[in-house]
Design an enzyme around this catalytic site. Sequence first.
Site, short mmCIF file in Angstrom:
data_model
loop_
_atom_site.label_atom_id
_atom_site.label_comp_id
_atom_site.label_asym_id
_atom_site.label_seq_id
_atom_site.Cartn_x
_atom_site.Cartn_y
_atom_site.Cartn_z
N LYS A 78 23.51 19.13 -9.43
CA LYS A 78 22.71 18.84 -10.63
C LYS A 78 22.59 20.10 -11.49
CE LYS A 78 18.50 19.74 -7.99
NZ LYS A 78 17.40 19.14 -7.24
N ARG A 121 5.85 13.07 -5.03
CA ARG A 121 6.57 13.11 -6.29
C ARG A 121 7.26 11.75 -6.43
NH1 ARG A 121 11.21 17.60 -7.17
NH2 ARG A 121 12.19 16.25 -5.63
N TYR A 171 11.55 44.31 -30.54
CA TYR A 171 10.32 43.66 -31.00
C TYR A 171 9.09 44.29 -30.35
CZ TYR A 171 13.08 39.77 -32.83
OH TYR A 171 13.95 39.00 -33.53
N MET A 206 16.14 36.84 -28.03
CA MET A 206 16.77 35.54 -27.78
C MET A 206 18.25 35.73 -27.46
SD MET A 206 16.90 32.17 -30.19
CE MET A 206 15.17 31.79 -30.20
C1 LIG Z 1 17.46 19.65 -5.91
C2 LIG Z 1 17.32 18.84 -4.73
C3 LIG Z 1 17.93 19.23 -3.52
C4 LIG Z 1 18.65 20.52 -3.34
O1 LIG Z 1 17.71 21.51 -3.06
P1 LIG Z 1 18.12 23.00 -2.64
O2 LIG Z 1 16.86 23.59 -2.20
O3 LIG Z 1 18.71 23.64 -3.81
O4 LIG Z 1 19.10 22.85 -1.53
C5 LIG Z 1 17.83 18.35 -2.46
N1 LIG Z 1 17.15 17.18 -2.56
C6 LIG Z 1 16.52 16.81 -3.68
C7 LIG Z 1 15.79 15.50 -3.72
C8 LIG Z 1 16.58 17.62 -4.80
O5 LIG Z 1 15.94 17.25 -5.92
#
Ligand SMILES: *Cc1c(COP(=O)(O)O)cnc(C)c1O
Length: 730
Positions: A396, A490, A624, A673
């Site tokens: 992701k 969550r 800045y 930036m």
């Molecule tokens: C992002 C994510 C992972 C991966 O987590 P890491 O700590 O980077 O290995 C695994 N499971 C879920 C549900 C996630 O959202």
Amino acid sequence: MKAENKGHDKSYTGIDFFRLAAALLIITIHTSPLADFSETGDFILTRIAARAAVPFFFVTSGFFLISRYNYQMGKLCAFVKKTALIYGAAILIYLPVNLYNGYFKMDNLLPNLIKDIVFDGTLYHLWYLPASIIGGAIAWYLVKKLDYKKAFAAAAVLYLMGLFGDSYYGLTEKSLICSSFYALLFQISDYTRNGIFFAPVFFVMGGFIADRKEEAACNELICADSEPRRAESVKDGVCFGLMLALMLAEGLTLHHFQIQRHDSMYVFLPPCVYFLFSFLLQFRGRRRVWLRDVSLIVYLIHPMMIVIIRMFAKLFSMQSLLVDNSVVHFLAVTAASIVFSAAAVGLWGRFGRKRKRHNTDTDRAYVEINLENLAHNAEVLRSALPRGCELMAVVKAEAYGHGMCEIAIHLDKIGVKAFAAATIEEGIRLRRCGIRGEILILGYTAPERAREIRKYDLTQTLIDYDYACRLEEQGCTVKVHMKIDTGMHRLGFDSDFNMEEILCVFAMEHLVINGIYTHLCVADSLEEEDVWFTKQQIANFYGVLKQLKKQGIHVPKIHIQSSYGLLNYPELKCNYVRAGVALYGVLSTPDAQTKLQLNLRPVLALKAKVILLRFVPQGESVGYGRTFVADRDSVIAILPVGYADGFPRNLSGRDSYVLINGNWAPIVGRICMDQLAVDVTDIADVEVGMTATLIGSDGSETIAAPAVAVDSGSITNELLSRLGSRLGRI
Ligand SMILES: *Cc1c(COP(=O)(O)O)cnc(C)c1O
């Protein structure tokens, strides 16, 4: 980023070339090249065959605009805006011609003007542009609201109504009711050949062909059988020939009996264009954007060329040469139009397009990816997994800033079979870059997109009971993993109270539950209390599984651990481990203690070129807020990387460093930036063009991502995933 396009650089060359042919056909309509030789020949060419040209353009637009699977209002808006802009420009260009023709002296100017702008075009051929806008929008909504069959039927009814105001008007006239209906209609638009009656059917057709094509491509990707291609292409060619012949016969018959009011719409025109387009689709090759642009300009500009050539001929008394012979006249107009268009496209390409170049190179700041280390990490993680457990690579957020497609393709090559993405868009992109294995979407996808989930063979996470119901209601069979909330609160089904709901979901008809999982929230900590909590979570999860079993439900694949889950609870026996951060060779924090110690290697380095060296006298400030004031005469190097690239602004004034030439150079002043400044007074031989390392190794020194992350008040995961799209990647 190059690999992403692999397999997709096969563009529709056949379509691109035919665009030009279609534009030339339209020139024949306005110049009648055969008129001097045979009236019938001219009729066949310009009043029947050439009528396929504009519908071909409609189908092409529909092909790229409409898709059942991908409804973004933005796409339609962009199309309408672009077409309207072109239309506006064309109206302006032709204003002098309108003036010359005495257009503005006509009676009822305003209503006529509105009518022309909306339907008929302010000059002969310009009707095509408003028709595109109206027809495209109608078709877009029809396909969105109805399925293809119904959308097509609706568009076909409109077309049929159009027919009786066009080529078949002779029949209409026989009935008083009908002819008065059409008389009314013709008050609003001179012809039925417009955006309402003529264009929609072709747009719907284009969308239909596109979706069918996508489906086939996707099947191919998944099943890898691509046999009957050639037979199909021959079939399309033959059918096109047949339909063209039938259309010619139809046109000649109608002409013979003098039934036509106008001659744009034939019964056999839609099938003819359908097979023509399908046939042309088979010719794939390099993309020819310039052909597309040239044919558009030829289309727009050729009436102007007719005017210019006539004026030119009159001026130099060359009518007998340039105008009187119909073939020569056609050729002259064609040549002038093409030369003009090619010149315009060439000039535009030279001066207008430059800014569009993509930055994936190393002249500024870039991310360097070490694929060998990635493969090494994948191997190390796999060997730490218990038997029967597979690595699910979490890619992701651009694979935590590493570049999703490149990372996934490389992992695919070394045999990783399961991937996890956060969103459906990421999942679709993974499929498009050729990933075949399982792709689990960890986050929320609008249930209305169920068809896309299925089409791309993605697996959706069920985030709770209501969500499962809504997905089920779509009536489209999709693969899912059920997520159980065991304490993170969550996403996921509540593990305590809702056993009935969970069972109910297992009974749903359209949800194919291939997996069930949970996520741990303190697996990174070895504190006693946290370990206790995690063990509770694990126990809750197994409790759910046990109850499922008790109810006689076959428990699908299970998974619990992410990176830290594996490192601290390696004894768990699951079907998958969802590894993200560890796969990229880093941990979330620099001093993390874990039960299992693996030899992981960082995959990513962040580098930037020194673009400027400047002398800053003692007492002068940099950046800045003037937070840094030189306490001695200093040499400052400017690096073209800033917080918009994902390098945290929080690092300003925190004793942070970059490496240049294997030496530590402190970051001074506030990080901007797009730039930051480092003090290189103490480093010998620094030159413009040298590479500075912000994350990674240089010589014997290393700046580790977790250290940078903690200095900026965050964790590695955030730091890496924010290294945005602006950075080049190599
Ligand atoms: C992002 C994510 C992972 C991966 O987590 P890491 O700590 O980077 O290995 C695994 N499971 C879920 C549900 C996630 O959202």
